[in-house]
Design an enzyme around this catalytic site. Structure first.
Site, mmCIF file in Angstrom:
data_model
loop_
_atom_site.group_PDB
_atom_site.id
_atom_site.type_symbol
_atom_site.label_atom_id
_atom_site.label_comp_id
_atom_site.label_asym_id
_atom_site.label_seq_id
_atom_site.Cartn_x
_atom_site.Cartn_y
_atom_site.Cartn_z
ATOM 1 N N LYS A 189 21.950 62.449 35.079
ATOM 2 C CA LYS A 189 21.642 63.730 34.429
ATOM 3 C C LYS A 189 22.776 64.759 34.523
ATOM 4 O O LYS A 189 22.940 65.576 33.631
ATOM 5 C CB LYS A 189 20.382 64.343 35.061
ATOM 6 C CG LYS A 189 19.092 63.679 34.633
ATOM 7 C CD LYS A 189 17.932 64.372 35.330
ATOM 8 C CE LYS A 189 16.643 64.196 34.581
ATOM 9 N NZ LYS A 189 15.579 65.057 35.072
ATOM 10 N N ASP A 236 13.131 69.629 30.626
ATOM 11 C CA ASP A 236 12.300 69.739 31.839
ATOM 12 C C ASP A 236 11.687 71.141 31.956
ATOM 13 O O ASP A 236 10.567 71.301 32.441
ATOM 14 C CB ASP A 236 13.128 69.434 33.095
ATOM 15 C CG ASP A 236 13.413 67.943 33.226
ATOM 16 O OD1 ASP A 236 12.620 67.140 32.702
ATOM 17 O OD2 ASP A 236 14.433 67.586 33.842
#
Ligand code: ATR
Length: 299
Positions: free
Chosen positions: A73, A109
């Site tokens: 990520k 997210d």
């Protein structure tokens, strides 16, 4: 099982290591099939050292977009052409969309967490006082999301205080209207400060594999306060058990996982997935799964 892949079918996917445990293919393909969109979503296991080659490969192969999970990520940022404001602030990307020859990094997210707080807890972040447990990547995303959504204060409690300080220090000049503070995990041991907390969020892996916070006692929390655990397997973590014991409204992270997937789907396809479809598929799959000792799913 999908059998109608054709020459024009567009490819979506997820890169991670390991990736076999991911429930994203299930959620994303369900939405594509339900809406009749000609996409297929596949897992791509990419070892850490292979990330640059993999991203170039995905570019060359013309994939329409992909999710990014652990451990890529953060490392992927330097391999992309552009970042969304959220991805830049968090310093992590979980969704990449192809735009012509360019690869754009997003982070869904935040949207996932805020939507889950709203849908699963009926919680409006605006003006609220939040305690965040943890100071890793998940905490960073939560902190940015909470601040952007107008939290009055966010207090970070981390096992290693220096990491908590580092997280908070980096955002003080960005979110000047939010009171960013620090405390220790001792707040969980029935500390009186808990009575002034509207929302307690666990972003750490504590709760996986039978782990728990020591001497957990949420008795001082106000009756209207909420507890959110990003861990979703087991569905009922020790933190959530303690919340229930005190009749506090609580939820696990399954809603966040589904909502971040919904937001990624919309970024790629421009369509909204059918309401509740991803979450119901996710919950059905989790129901039939047993977690292995290392925290990944057995099937
Ligand atoms: P992620 O990206 O999922 O947030 P991470 O960056 O490795 O993962 O961060 C893990 C977080 O969980 C950290 O805040 C870590 O605390 P430390 O900074 O002290 O390492 C926290 N954490 C992990 N295991 C923990 C435990 N057993 N008790 C308390 N905190 C824990």
């Amino acid at each position: 099982m999908r059998v109608d892949i054709q020459g024009k079918t567009r490819v979506l996917g997820i890169i991670g290591w390991p990736v076999a445990h991911s429930l994203s293919p299930l959620m994303q393909n369900a939405a594509c099939i339900e809406l009749g969109l000609d996409y297929v979503y596949v897992p791509f296991p990419v070892a850490p050292g292979d990330l640059p080659k993999a991203v170039e490969g995905l570019r060359a192969l013309g994939v329409a977009g992909f999710n990014v999970t652990i451990p890529h990520k953060e490392a992927i940022i330097g391999l992309l052409d552009e970042l969304s404001e959220e991805a830049r602030l968090i310093g992590a990307v979980n969704t990449v969309k192809r735009d012509g020859d360019r690869l754009i990094g997003h982070n869904t997210d935040i949207t996932g967490l805020i939507k889950s707080l709203q849908d699963d807890l009926g919680f409006d972040v605006k003006g609220s006082r939040v305690v965040l447990l943890g100071a890793g990547g998940a905490a960073r995303a939560a902190l940015v999301g909470l601040c952007q959504s107008g939290a009055a204060s966010v207090t970070v409690a981390n096992r290693t205080p220096a990491k908590g300080e580092c997280l908070v220090a980096g955002f003080r000049s960005v979110f000047t209207g939010v009171n960013l503070a620090l405390c220790t995990l001792d707040i969980l041991k029935g500390d009186r400060c808990l009575k002034d907390v509207d929302l307690l969020i666990n972003t750490t892996a504590v709760g996986l594999n039978g782990t728990n916070f020591t001497d957990l006692d949420l008795a001082p929390m106000a009756p209207a306060a909420r507890v959110y655990d990003m861990v979703y397997n087991p569905a009922l973590t020790p933190l959530l058990v303690e919340a229930r014991k005190h009749s506090l409204r609580s939820a696990n992270g399954a809603g966040m996982l589904a909502a971040q997937g919904e937001a990624a789907f919309t970024i790629w396809t421009g369509c909204k997935p059918p309401n509740g479809l991803m979450k119901s598929r996710l919950l059905a799959a989790l129901d039939g799964q047993d977690m292995l000792d290392n925290g990944v799913y057995s099937k």
